[in-house]
Design a protein around this motif. Sequence first.
Motif, PDB file in Angstrom:
ATOM      1  N   UNK A  74      78.042  24.347  48.984  1.00  0.00           N
ATOM      2  CA  UNK A  74      77.546  23.047  48.534  1.00  0.00           C
ATOM      3  C   UNK A  74      77.072  23.075  47.087  1.00  0.00           C
ATOM      4  N   UNK A  75      76.619  24.251  46.651  1.00  0.00           N
ATOM      5  CA  UNK A  75      75.966  24.349  45.351  1.00  0.00           C
ATOM      6  C   UNK A  75      74.498  23.962  45.477  1.00  0.00           C
ATOM      7  N   UNK A  76      73.672  24.483  44.593  1.00  0.00           N
ATOM      8  CA  UNK A  76      72.239  24.173  44.670  1.00  0.00           C
ATOM      9  C   UNK A  76      71.590  24.432  43.314  1.00  0.00           C
ATOM     10  N   UNK A  77      70.432  23.856  43.134  1.00  0.00           N
ATOM     11  CA  UNK A  77      69.597  24.172  41.974  1.00  0.00           C
ATOM     12  C   UNK A  77      68.162  24.280  42.449  1.00  0.00           C
ATOM     13  N   UNK A  78      67.483  25.292  41.977  1.00  0.00           N
ATOM     14  CA  UNK A  78      66.121  25.560  42.421  1.00  0.00           C
ATOM     15  C   UNK A  78      65.332  26.153  41.261  1.00  0.00           C
ATOM     16  N   UNK A  79      64.086  25.761  41.148  1.00  0.00           N
ATOM     17  CA  UNK A  79      63.206  26.291  40.112  1.00  0.00           C
ATOM     18  C   UNK A  79      62.465  27.495  40.670  1.00  0.00           C
ATOM     19  N   UNK A  80      62.716  28.638  40.088  1.00  0.00           N
ATOM     20  CA  UNK A  80      62.109  29.877  40.558  1.00  0.00           C
ATOM     21  C   UNK A  80      60.705  30.019  39.995  1.00  0.00           C
ATOM     22  N   UNK A 142      60.797  25.931  52.276  1.00  0.00           N
ATOM     23  CA  UNK A 142      61.383  25.926  50.939  1.00  0.00           C
ATOM     24  C   UNK A 142      62.338  24.735  50.849  1.00  0.00           C
ATOM     25  N   UNK A 143      61.766  23.556  50.818  1.00  0.00           N
ATOM     26  CA  UNK A 143      62.541  22.324  50.925  1.00  0.00           C
ATOM     27  C   UNK A 143      63.483  22.143  49.739  1.00  0.00           C
ATOM     28  N   UNK A 144      63.058  22.586  48.546  1.00  0.00           N
ATOM     29  CA  UNK A 144      63.907  22.430  47.365  1.00  0.00           C
ATOM     30  C   UNK A 144      65.249  23.142  47.522  1.00  0.00           C
ATOM     31  N   UNK A 145      65.255  24.201  48.300  1.00  0.00           N
ATOM     32  CA  UNK A 145      66.483  24.981  48.481  1.00  0.00           C
ATOM     33  C   UNK A 145      67.217  24.616  49.764  1.00  0.00           C
ATOM     34  N   UNK A 148      64.731  21.927  54.250  1.00  0.00           N
ATOM     35  CA  UNK A 148      63.765  22.018  55.336  1.00  0.00           C
ATOM     36  C   UNK A 148      64.256  21.381  56.621  1.00  0.00           C
ATOM     37  N   UNK A 149      63.361  20.660  57.337  1.00  0.00           N
ATOM     38  CA  UNK A 149      63.761  20.033  58.606  1.00  0.00           C
ATOM     39  C   UNK A 149      64.813  18.943  58.444  1.00  0.00           C
ATOM     40  N   UNK A 150      65.010  18.446  57.220  1.00  0.00           N
ATOM     41  CA  UNK A 150      66.010  17.394  57.003  1.00  0.00           C
ATOM     42  C   UNK A 150      67.426  17.932  57.114  1.00  0.00           C
ATOM     43  N   UNK A 151      67.597  19.237  57.046  1.00  0.00           N
ATOM     44  CA  UNK A 151      68.863  19.924  57.293  1.00  0.00           C
ATOM     45  C   UNK A 151      69.830  19.827  56.113  1.00  0.00           C
ATOM     46  N   UNK A 152      70.689  20.825  56.037  1.00  0.00           N
ATOM     47  CA  UNK A 152      71.816  20.804  55.108  1.00  0.00           C
ATOM     48  C   UNK A 152      72.993  20.174  55.844  1.00  0.00           C
ATOM     49  N   UNK A 153      73.552  19.117  55.278  1.00  0.00           N
ATOM     50  CA  UNK A 153      74.668  18.470  55.950  1.00  0.00           C
ATOM     51  C   UNK A 153      75.859  18.361  55.011  1.00  0.00           C
ATOM     52  N   UNK A 154      76.940  17.831  55.547  1.00  0.00           N
ATOM     53  CA  UNK A 154      78.203  17.700  54.806  1.00  0.00           C
ATOM     54  C   UNK A 154      78.702  19.051  54.291  1.00  0.00           C
ATOM     55  N   UNK A 155      78.477  20.091  55.063  1.00  0.00           N
ATOM     56  CA  UNK A 155      78.970  21.420  54.690  1.00  0.00           C
ATOM     57  C   UNK A 155      80.493  21.412  54.795  1.00  0.00           C
TER      58      UNK A 155
END
Length: 360
Positions: A74-80, A142-145, A148-155
């Motif tokens: 999916x790709x992602x962006x996260x602030x470390x 770690x919701x930004x990545x 969270x409970x909202x789930x990763x979808x459209x994989x």
Amino acid sequence: MKSSSILFVASVLLLAALPVLWPDPYVLSVVASAGIFIIAAISLNLLLGYTGQLSLGHVAFFGIGAYTSALMSLGFDVTLPGSDEPFVVAPKPVWLAFASGIVVAGLFGWLVGKLAFRVRGAYFVIVTISFAQVMRMVATNWVDLTEGPMALNSIPPLTLWVPGEGVVDLVTKASTYWLVLAVAVIAWLLVAALVHSRTGRAMIALRENETLARSIGVPVTHYLRIAAVGAAAIAGAAGGLYAHTVRIIDPDVFMFMFTITMVIMVIVGGKGTLAGPVVGGLLFGLLPELLRGRLAPEVQWILYGTLMIVILIFMPRGIVPALSGLRRRKRAPQARPQSAAAPAAAPAVQPPARAAGEAA
């Protein structure tokens, strides 16, 4: 060709023909779902069956493989922490993402093995459970990545290049089933090759008697780490398949019940045998679906638990070892009459000295 090899090839061909013989989408979906957990059970059997180490946190590697593969595709962006600029990863091809899930799960297997194999018994079990719970909390918070409970979808689904058609998404029930079967066969062959190698013999030696294995120079921790990395990588492959076939994942992928399901499949099928996780996985992977809609949920669980207890009482080593022992006992009576006939024929040949005395 050995009879075991013939049986393996025949079983694979029969399973591969299922979408043709029984093209019901629901049946294919159920068997494919069971196949994913059979792959996970095969990975756990490498650790539990061949080294004797019970890991009750094995689902962590399943979840790591699922999340890594999904995020990479999916790709992602996260602030470390400690950085003002976000770390951005562009979407990767699905097979590269799937491979990355296997690699990352294997790396975590090496890390956990390095830490956990300093202890044994109940302490090792506690360490593995704690690791799985930590991974679940990370996925939840770690919701930004992970969303969270909202789930990763459209994989995105896994793909396959077909001559004349180009790249095809594996989204149909039949194609998903064949994909799971192919990965399961590869995982089974890899474990079989490892078990029959020098490394596998060392693992079995430390399972049978770790103290004796140490005394003859077997580097126990080294081989335990190999088993941990292999088991984690295969579990990561199962998790990646889960992510790309279900196409939505949330922190429930780290549920403790998934580990219990894997342990049941291994122990009931026969731990330390190559066919055990497959037999146990087919039985306890398909049984809930066969009972669903026919009986009340509480009755289903009663039958499920009763069957497991009955099997373990009458087949304490599992289904596969019990059937192997029955097969050997059936062959034994055929050999006994031949061995008993040999002493009866022996007196017909007299010793030379005795024959000479009678002639005199």
